[in-house]
Design an enzyme around this catalytic site. Structure first.
Site, PDB file in Angstrom:
ATOM      1  CG  LEU A   1      -1.927  -1.162   1.338  1.00  0.00           C
ATOM      2  CD1 LEU A   1      -2.683  -1.083   2.655  1.00  0.00           C
ATOM      3  CD2 LEU A   1      -2.891  -1.142   0.156  1.00  0.00           C
ATOM      4  N   GLY A   2       2.048   1.178   0.536  1.00  0.00           N
ATOM      5  CA  GLY A   2       2.904   2.370   0.582  1.00  0.00           C
ATOM      6  C   GLY A   2       4.232   2.067   1.238  1.00  0.00           C
ATOM      7  CB  THR A   3       7.527   2.317   0.462  1.00  0.00           C
ATOM      8  OG1 THR A   3       7.048   1.102  -0.102  1.00  0.00           O
ATOM      9  CG2 THR A   3       8.913   2.089   1.050  1.00  0.00           C
TER      10      THR A   3
ATOM     11  CB  ALA B   1       7.559   1.435   7.956  1.00  0.00           C
ATOM     12  CB  THR B   2       7.068  -1.694   3.297  1.00  0.00           C
ATOM     13  OG1 THR B   2       8.347  -1.222   2.870  1.00  0.00           O
ATOM     14  CG2 THR B   2       6.205  -1.953   2.069  1.00  0.00           C
ATOM     15  CB  VAL B   3       1.757   0.190   4.784  1.00  0.00           C
ATOM     16  CG1 VAL B   3       0.369  -0.225   5.294  1.00  0.00           C
ATOM     17  CG2 VAL B   3       2.407   1.168   5.767  1.00  0.00           C
TER      18      VAL B   3
ATOM     19  CE  LYS C   1       4.775   2.908  10.141  1.00  0.00           C
ATOM     20  NZ  LYS C   1       4.379   4.138  10.867  1.00  0.00           N
TER      21      LYS C   1
ATOM     22  CG  ASP D   1       4.597  14.052   9.454  1.00  0.00           C
ATOM     23  OD1 ASP D   1       4.703  15.058   8.708  1.00  0.00           O
ATOM     24  OD2 ASP D   1       4.927  12.908   9.093  1.00  0.00           O
TER      25      ASP D   1
END
Length: 416
Positions: free
Chosen positions: A20-22, A26-28, A44, A137
């Site tokens: 899903l994302g990086t 971390a990578t999800v 995650k 953030d």
């Protein structure tokens, strides 16, 4: 499935699928529980090898915060696990993606949608601040949407979050530059209120499609934030372009729409120099809008006064249709009211009533000369109604602008 070269790690009890994302460390992944429920989650995966001392502290704080809070507009941490290579945060899955993608796909968000999202974000933020937690953030990429249709906003990624009382002051640089408060960008001490600045930037981006201080470098960003120059919206840029091209009607409409955003900014700006810069812009736009209005009004009136030469023929052909005759009578009353310069709201209601009837009749009218005439009449009435609506909006925007300019300079603390 995961993309080639990005095979997900193995975690007992779960099947990890698409990425899903990086992020930095971390990578999800999207994942399913190996149970009868087949619950969908987001996992995650944090590589232990990528962690330094600061990122370990951030991760521990993130886990601590998410394990202790529950809120409908904050993504839920369901569990966390670890093995020799990774730490796994098992999170609530949000099928709607993130707010950044949502805005990009639509270019800009309607004000009513942005208002709902802002209310949900404010609700989550108040909950955090009531628990002495600052996110630090906030940005569209860290705001997830529960579903693609009728989404609920979910605040995510607490990697930079901190326990901060309202009076605590920090100086460590955290977050993403485009959304950082001036105190952070300018390396000054800051407190929990920096999240509020980020909310304002997110709202601006939702309404205009880009952050207010888009910059190519951190130095340029700092210079823009320090500057007293009022922000030019895309509406103003487009208005000036249309004005230069000689499209007076489009330019006038855009100037008036821009005033809808600048006038509230003039009311609530607390910095005297910024307030004066916005005041000058508002005065400039009102002046040019009035010049364009005179041009547009003259040409539009001339065009509308030509009327629809086929109107009387349509009336003759409608004698056997009482409902059509009645709708045309209402349209004639609207035209008469408009030409007399009477109450615009009543006139617009008459136009809308007649058009509602005529459109229904058009749908049932068989092909032929009468249908062609009816179609032409509806187009002519729509043009008049739109012209009237634009005139009303323009007058309202100009009136708001003049009232704002007439207001004495005052401190925002007196505003209710």
């Amino acid at each position: 499935m995961a993309a080639a070269g990005w095979a997900p790690p193995r975690l007992p009890g779960f099947i990890l699928t698409e990425r899903l994302g990086t992020g930095t460390y971390a990578t999800v992944y999207k994942a399913y529980r190996k149970t009868d429920t087949r619950e969908v989650v987001a996992i995650k995966c944090v590589s232990k090898r990528s962690l330094n001392r600061a990122s370990v502290e951030n991760l521990l704080t993130e886990i601590e915060i998410l394990k202790t809070i529950r809120h409908p507009h904050i993504v839920e941490l369901k569990d966390f696990q670890w093995d020799s290579d990774h730490i796994y945060l098992i999170m609530e899955f949000c099928a709607g993606g993130d707010l950044s993608r949502f805005i990009r796909m639509r270019r800009i968000l309607p004000e009513k949608v942005a208002r709902i999202f802002l209310q949900q974000l404010a609700c989550a933020l108040k909950f955090l601040h009531d628990h002495n937690i600052s996110h630090l953030d906030l940005k569209p990429q860290n705001i997830l949407l529960s579903t693609p249709e009728n989404p609920q906003l979910k605040l995510a990624d607490f990697g930079f979050a901190q326990y901060m009382s309202p009076w605590d002051e920090k100086h460590v640089l955290r977050g993403s530059p485009l959304y950082m408060a001036p105190e952070m960008v300018c390396c000054q001490q800051y407190d929990a209120r920096v999240d509020l600045w980020s909310v304002g930037v997110i709202l601006y981006e939702a309404l205009f499609g880009r952050p207010p201080f888009a910059s190519r470098s951190f130095a340029e960003l700092e210079e823009k934030i320090r500057s007293d120059r009022a922000i030019e919206t895309d509406l103003v840029v487009e208005a000036v372009k249309k004005d230069q091209e000689g499209d007076a009607s489009a330019a006038l409409s855009l100037y008036c729409k821009a005033l809808e955003y600048f006038v509230p900014a003039l009311y609530y700006e607390s910095d005297a120099r910024r307030k004066e810069a916005i005041r000058a812009k508002v005065g400039q736009y009102i002046s040019r809008a009035e010049e364009l209005k005179a041009l547009v009004t003259s040409s539009s009136k001339s065009l509308l006064q030509q009327g629809n030469p086929a109107r009387e023929l349509l009336r003759e052909m409608a004698k056997d249709k009482p409902r059509l005759c009645a709708a045309l009578d209402v349209a004639s009353a609207a035209i008469a009211k408009e030409e007399e310069g009477k109450d615009d709201n009543d006139t617009l209601k008459l136009y809308q009533h007649s058009l509602g009837e005529l459109l229904l009749l058009l749908a049932a009218e068989p092909a032929g000369r009468r249908r062609e005439l009816l179609h032409a009449e509806i187009q002519a009435l729509m043009a008049r109604a739109e012209y009237l609506k634009d005139q009303m909006k323009m007058r309202e925007a100009q009136s708001m602008g003049k009232e704002a300019l007439a207001e004495p300079v005052r401190s925002t603390c007196t505003l209710q």
